[in-house]
Enzyme design. Structure first.
Site, short mmCIF file in Angstrom:
data_model
loop_
_atom_site.label_atom_id
_atom_site.label_comp_id
_atom_site.label_asym_id
_atom_site.label_seq_id
_atom_site.Cartn_x
_atom_site.Cartn_y
_atom_site.Cartn_z
N SER A 117 0.81 -1.22 0.00
CA SER A 117 0.00 0.00 0.00
C SER A 117 0.84 1.27 0.00
CB SER A 117 -0.93 0.00 1.22
OG SER A 117 -0.18 -0.08 2.42
N LEU A 120 6.16 3.54 -2.93
CA LEU A 120 7.12 2.87 -3.79
C LEU A 120 6.45 1.73 -4.55
CD1 LEU A 120 10.05 2.49 -4.77
CD2 LEU A 120 10.40 0.94 -2.83
N ARG A 149 -0.38 -4.03 6.08
CA ARG A 149 -1.26 -3.99 7.26
C ARG A 149 -2.63 -3.45 6.93
NH1 ARG A 149 3.50 -1.59 11.06
NH2 ARG A 149 3.45 -0.08 9.38
N GLY A 285 20.43 0.10 -12.04
CA GLY A 285 19.61 -0.42 -13.11
C GLY A 285 19.35 0.58 -14.21
N LYS A 286 19.86 1.78 -14.09
CA LYS A 286 19.62 2.80 -15.12
C LYS A 286 20.44 2.50 -16.37
CE LYS A 286 17.95 6.52 -12.19
NZ LYS A 286 16.62 6.59 -12.83
N GLU A 320 18.67 17.62 -7.74
CA GLU A 320 17.22 17.65 -7.85
C GLU A 320 16.75 19.09 -7.69
OE1 GLU A 320 15.92 13.22 -6.23
OE2 GLU A 320 15.98 14.90 -4.81
N ASP A 339 21.73 9.19 1.96
CA ASP A 339 20.64 8.93 1.02
C ASP A 339 21.13 8.77 -0.41
OD1 ASP A 339 17.83 8.62 0.62
OD2 ASP A 339 17.77 10.60 -0.30
N HIS A 344 24.22 5.41 -4.16
CA HIS A 344 24.12 5.64 -5.61
C HIS A 344 25.45 6.05 -6.23
CE1 HIS A 344 19.97 5.13 -4.95
NE2 HIS A 344 19.60 6.39 -4.83
N ARG A 572 22.64 27.19 -7.19
CA ARG A 572 23.60 26.16 -7.58
C ARG A 572 24.25 25.49 -6.37
NH1 ARG A 572 24.91 26.12 -12.98
NH2 ARG A 572 24.16 27.89 -14.20
#
Length: 595
Positions: A117, A120, A149, A285-286, A320, A339, A344, A572
């Site tokens: 639910s 992601l 849940r 996976g990119k 981003e 993160d 990454h 920037r």
């Protein structure tokens, strides 16, 4: 122009019958994690190549015919002066796999999305599974279960999932029909993540759909890390496959530091073998990251240049143009270094810098990545700059500060921006700065690798270039997102009677070159997990080596309560990142007049 292809269509056409040939007990290591269609059946194929076509034959019965692509016009100059190449229509392929001796009817794959639910699952996992089904990449017999849940019926799950499903741009026919067929394979079971009883109920439902076939089970943990172990324990002890494999995909974060990561790994290994654990980093996976090793190892012009002798610096940039936007509570506990940078960007760095592996086998590739990580110099606080975005008004619109988020403490020191200089102390890369930069609420959105080469010694054209030698530096740019591209900056003469030099791009823009839509990273990684391909997943010793680099400086930042440099939303980033680069005589490649 000859084209050698291992496309997703060929891969998917082969995947369904391959499943029954790959079944084994869930605690048995797969025979070879990097096997592709031709590699899975050694001796089955003979290769014949002529000037017109390439044939793969199985005792004269099965053929794959790849027609060459005519290249009457290898390069066209676009309006902006960028050299480019014409669009390419993917070669037609046909594979007759009917004569392979597979037991297709007696095996099945059950995929359980734990945390079905959540965002992601709704935005990435279910759409990726549908895309695989639409492309014919899933086995003939498969079932998808959502587990969470929330109280929900099968029909309510299907309604929720259907809102996020889309069809491929290049294959829209029968889209609605395919969606209906896919949704018929989707079911839901509510339950607690720490309930053995609920997982036993799930196991009973899975067995009903497996209908006595050899059962293989994949669990995708789309849940917070604090409940990983409970879910893994219950899935392993109460819902494992009895006569096939069981695999578990684990989403990041894999801990907050070396200690918590090691504890998580130890706990997982109480219930799973290492070969059952698939630690997913979707950036691996990119498409452009996947192409990185192809670019380097299959092109003679690049491999000799891939060293300290010719490369001046390498930059890994992630930006981003939006803030945390609802994820502030989660993000404040981790920050941008944990993160983005520790996983990454560091994984891409390891792929970029590794030595040539013995083969394309997953373990050979991951062994080389670990060597790179273990060769890296410990990261010092002096080589790190942190920042946090503040409120800013632009064009009459006021953009919020990070701490304006109600889920973030007012005195938070969590960095939303970080830049770092890293070094690899081995013979190939000694002295070459590897610069990382990652941030939120910046002026644009991008993820790219920039390779800046050294200046030409004794350059005959220095007087034509001027005093800024950086403008004469060759640069290879691999743009991971958006607008995937690879381009090389070169110097050339401007047409005319004088001697004026210009900087131009040799450009491979994927959208212009290929008319096929690029698959989402989750599609590739889910298919790899189903097939037992581990090359793009993170091994436990890789994780240990990655955390050992960043843990000391993370602890120092938190213990000393280092205040991040504030930068306006949409800028920037902090000025300190430019001073950091200048210390190593580097200019960030994304801030010049020509990017």
């Amino acid at each position: 122009m000859a084209t050698f292809s291992s496309s997703s269509s060929a891969r998917c056409a082969s995947s369904s019958p391959a499943f029954s040939n790959r079944l084994h007990h869930h605690r048995t290591v797969s025979s070879s994690s990097s096997i592709r269609f031709k590699q899975r059946f050694p001796g089955c194929f003979s290769v014949k190549q002529s000037s017109k076509s390439l044939h793969l034959q199985q005792d004269g019965a099965s053929t794959m015919k790849v027609s060459p692509i005519k290249d009457d016009n290898p390069a066209k100059i676009l309006k902006d002066g960028i050299l480019s190449v014409p669009p390419v229509t993917p070669p037609e392929e046909s594979i007759d796999i009917a004569k392979f001796d597979f037991d297709k009817e007696n095996s099945t794959v059950s995929i359980t999305v734990v945390g079905a639910s959540g965002d992601l699952a709704k935005k990435k996992i279910f759409p990726a599974l549908f895309a695989l089904y639409y492309e014919g990449c899933l086995p003939k017999h498969f079932t998808i279960f959502g587990y969470a849940r929330s109280k929900m019926s099968d029909a309510e799950l299907r309604t929720m999932v259907s809102k996020t499903l889309t069809c491929r741009i290049d294959k829209r026919e029968n889209c609605g029909e395919k969606m209906d067929q896919f949704l018929e394979r989707c079911f839901y079971h509510p339950g607690q993540y720490d309930s053995q009883e609920n997982f036993l109920e799930l196991d009973k439902k899975l067995k009903e759909h497996e209908d006595g076939r050899v059962a293989n089970r994949l669990f995708y943990l789309s849940i917070p890390p604090n409940i990983f172990i409970d879910a893994v324990k219950c899935a392993s002890t109460s819902a494992s496959a009895a006569n096939g494999w069981t695999r578990v995909i684990v989403e990041k974060p894999f801990g907050r530091d070396s200690e918590s990561s090691a504890a998580l790994t130890r706990s997982l290994k109480q219930y799973l073998e290492e070969d059952q654990i698939f630690r997913i980093d979707h950036y691996l996976g990119k498409e452009l990251v996947e192409n990185l090793s192809v670019l380097r190892f299959s092109n003679l012009i690049f491999e000799p240049l891939w060293s300290r002798q010719y490369i001046r610096n390498v930059q890994f940039i992630f930006a981003e143009d939006f803030g945390t936007e609802g994820r502030g509570g989660y993000f404040d506990n981790y920050g941008i270094i944990r993160d983005i940078m520790q996983n990454h960007l560091l994984q891409i760095l390891a792929l970029f810098a590794m030595e040539t592996p013995v083969s394309l086998d997953a373990e050979d590739i991951r062994n080389e990545k670990v060597k790179v990580l273990r060769s890296m110099r410990p990261l010092r606080l002096d080589d790190v700059v942190t920042g946090q975005y503040k409120s800013h008004t632009r064009g009459g619109v006021k953009y919020p500060a990070y701490t304006d988020d109600k889920t973030v403490p007012n005195n938070s020191l969590a960095p939303t921006f970080a830049a770092a200089a890293l070094f690899i102390d081995n013979a190939r890369w000694d002295g070459v700065p590897f610069l990382m930069k990652a941030g939120k609420a910046l002026h644009d959105r991008r993820a790219e690798i920039r390779v800046q080469f050294r200046h030409v010694p004794g350059n005959l054209y220095n007087k034509n270039i001027g005093t800024d030698l950086d403008l004469a530096t060759n640069e290879l740019v691999i743009r991971v997102q958006p607008d995937e591209a690879i381009y090389l900056k070169i110097n050339n003469k401007v047409p005319g009677l004088g001697m004026r030099l210009d900087r131009s791009n040799l450009n491979l823009l994927y959208a212009a070159r290929y008319d096929k839509e690029i698959p989402d990273a989750y599609e590739r990684l889910l298919l790899d997990a189903i097939e037992g391909e581990r090359r793009l997943f993170i091994r436990s010793d890789e994780l240990d080596a990655a955390w050992s680099l960043f843990t000391p400086v993370l602890k120092e930042l938190e213990e000393k309560k280092i205040v991040p440099e504030y930068y306006p939303y949409g800028s920037r980033g902090p000025v300190g990142s430019h001073y950091l680069a200048a210390r190593y005589k580097v200019r960030w490649g994304d801030v010049g007049s020509e990017q």
